[in-house]
Design an enzyme around this catalytic site. Sequence first.
Site, PDB file in Angstrom:
ATOM      1  N   VAL A   6      43.852  37.585  43.074  1.00  0.00           N
ATOM      2  CA  VAL A   6      44.870  37.889  44.303  1.00  0.00           C
ATOM      3  C   VAL A   6      46.074  36.706  44.459  1.00  0.00           C
ATOM      4  O   VAL A   6      47.292  37.123  44.120  1.00  0.00           O
ATOM      5  CB  VAL A   6      44.317  38.068  45.623  1.00  0.00           C
ATOM      6  CG1 VAL A   6      45.402  38.246  46.526  1.00  0.00           C
ATOM      7  CG2 VAL A   6      43.428  39.230  45.557  1.00  0.00           C
ATOM      8  N   LEU A  31      46.445  33.918  46.183  1.00  0.00           N
ATOM      9  CA  LEU A  31      46.890  33.495  47.696  1.00  0.00           C
ATOM     10  C   LEU A  31      48.181  34.075  48.125  1.00  0.00           C
ATOM     11  O   LEU A  31      49.005  33.508  48.536  1.00  0.00           O
ATOM     12  CB  LEU A  31      46.884  31.809  47.444  1.00  0.00           C
ATOM     13  CG  LEU A  31      45.820  31.110  47.443  1.00  0.00           C
ATOM     14  CD1 LEU A  31      45.902  29.526  47.092  1.00  0.00           C
ATOM     15  CD2 LEU A  31      44.867  31.190  48.538  1.00  0.00           C
ATOM     16  N   CYS A  86      40.622  27.209  45.200  1.00  0.00           N
ATOM     17  CA  CYS A  86      41.137  28.792  44.452  1.00  0.00           C
ATOM     18  C   CYS A  86      41.267  28.931  43.148  1.00  0.00           C
ATOM     19  O   CYS A  86      41.855  28.063  42.412  1.00  0.00           O
ATOM     20  CB  CYS A  86      42.562  29.105  45.226  1.00  0.00           C
ATOM     21  SG  CYS A  86      42.984  30.672  44.741  1.00  0.00           S
TER      22      CYS A  86
END
Lengths: 300, 257
Positions: free
Chosen positions: A71, A73, A130
């Site tokens: 994705v 963030l 992430c």
Amino acid sequence: MVDLSVKIGQMCLKNPVMTASGTYGFGEEYADLVDLSRLGGIVVKGTTLEPRQGNPYPRMVETPSGMINAVGLQNKGVDYLVEHIYPRIKDYDTALVVNVSGRTVEDYAAVCERLRTLDKIAAVEINISCPNVKQGGMSWGTTTAGCESVVSACRRAWDRTMIVKLTPNVTDITEIARAAEAAGADSVSLVNTFLGMAIDVERRRPYLSTITGGLSGAAIRPIAVRMVWQVSQAVKVPVIGLGGIMNGRDAVEFLLAGASAVQIGTANFIDPQVTIKAIDYIRDYMERHGIERIADLRML
Amino acid sequence: MLWRIMKQIIDFEVTECAQMGPNYALLRLRPLRGEMPSIEPGQFVQVEVPNSKTTYLRRPISVNYADRHELWLLVRRAGAGTNALCNLPEGARLNIMLPLGHGFSTDVRGRALLVGGGVGVAPLRMLGRRLLAQGVEVHFLLGARTSADVLQLDLFRQTAETHVATEDGSWGHKGLVTAHPILQEPWDHIACCGPMPMMKAVAAIARERGIDCEVSLENVMACGLGACLCCVEDTADHGNVCVCQEGPVFNIKRLKW
């Protein structure tokens, strides 16, 4: 009498089951299907200083007992959260945690600073894990020095509970956990996703626009349990366990491995009511085993 | 919309799993308890896949027919998950989340052409019935590879005038739907659901001729609720938006293609 409540830093949770960031939006997406007031806490979507469009589609591929996402963030930035989303969610009767991410140390600290005006945010979860952003994100969480610099800057900007979310994509996760603790973390949460990759063999192309992404789901659970067990022995602060929890049994497994609380992520996509079922399971389990407090859930 | 229907998770029983050739099945389902919520044409459901060793997530399937006591899902055998759904026996239980997303606009006047390709015809009859009830002149244009892939033709014909194009010419006009002469007539509105190349071609024609046009996207999804941000489409007005929440139906004015 079973007591499900848990304390993480100064934050009180009515039970140890939280939702994992990036899988639960801001909670409101699930409000039709789940009584949000029963949750221990909601960790809202990763928030950055500036709005982010995230990565191009396709961003997700299903894999055996899991999925890989990229994705990246996507979010509307901290100002939008403060002005538009917070007023809608602030009265949820559950602990609200904002997952914070950034490119630079200053970005992280600035987001924390901005969140300080929001009384109902019980904690921040500093995301140094992430795997789907080119700058920042996981790169801060793969070295003790990077971890230390982000966590200390956030510590100066945030006086409520601070959780640091760790990446499993390191040689020794206990080193990073100790660095986070030394820099002022009140808790560490682990694990974020494992860097993974899947290829469409007929088209001879990767499924994801970014080629690699973060693997989550039941497939990663045994590795996550092992890491939670290692980290819980390496640090004194409470550990929040996550990674492939599909039901109440799996949640108990993490608590036995040394976690003080858990987060459920990918499983919400399959059963949006999994969190509630897990809370009920944990209560039943403790009654069955004659255990009164979450802290007494230990391996024999 | 000032009000909206609450999303629910309901257990259904398979009352019939009718095979439609080797590649498709029509699942007829009955809620085990209570009544179905109201469903708009073009909305979809998220189906948990039982008895499938290699799949994990729910499968998003558009609604083929719904009333208060029944739900029909037209499913193409696209992979292991949909294959397992197409093989369900009568009496099997299915856990379904619904209703999801935003369907087709029903604020339509004049003449509407509803274009479907392959299994993409699934939501169009519901839409056609709704528009007919509002006094819209509705035509269906169904495209498929071969006559075996033209699904529910009788039901479409019972509903409104129906035109067919098959790539091999085994039924109706030979060629792609975009070459069918009916497209050349004057239309006020086009609604389209099918494979991406077909929808892009139909959208290009609509754009060139200034016809209002909606398409139904099927981007790969995980949650179906707008939480995971996996199924995004890049829009002209708001950048990446969730197809599961703001779609699956989009006016082509919003799309970058």
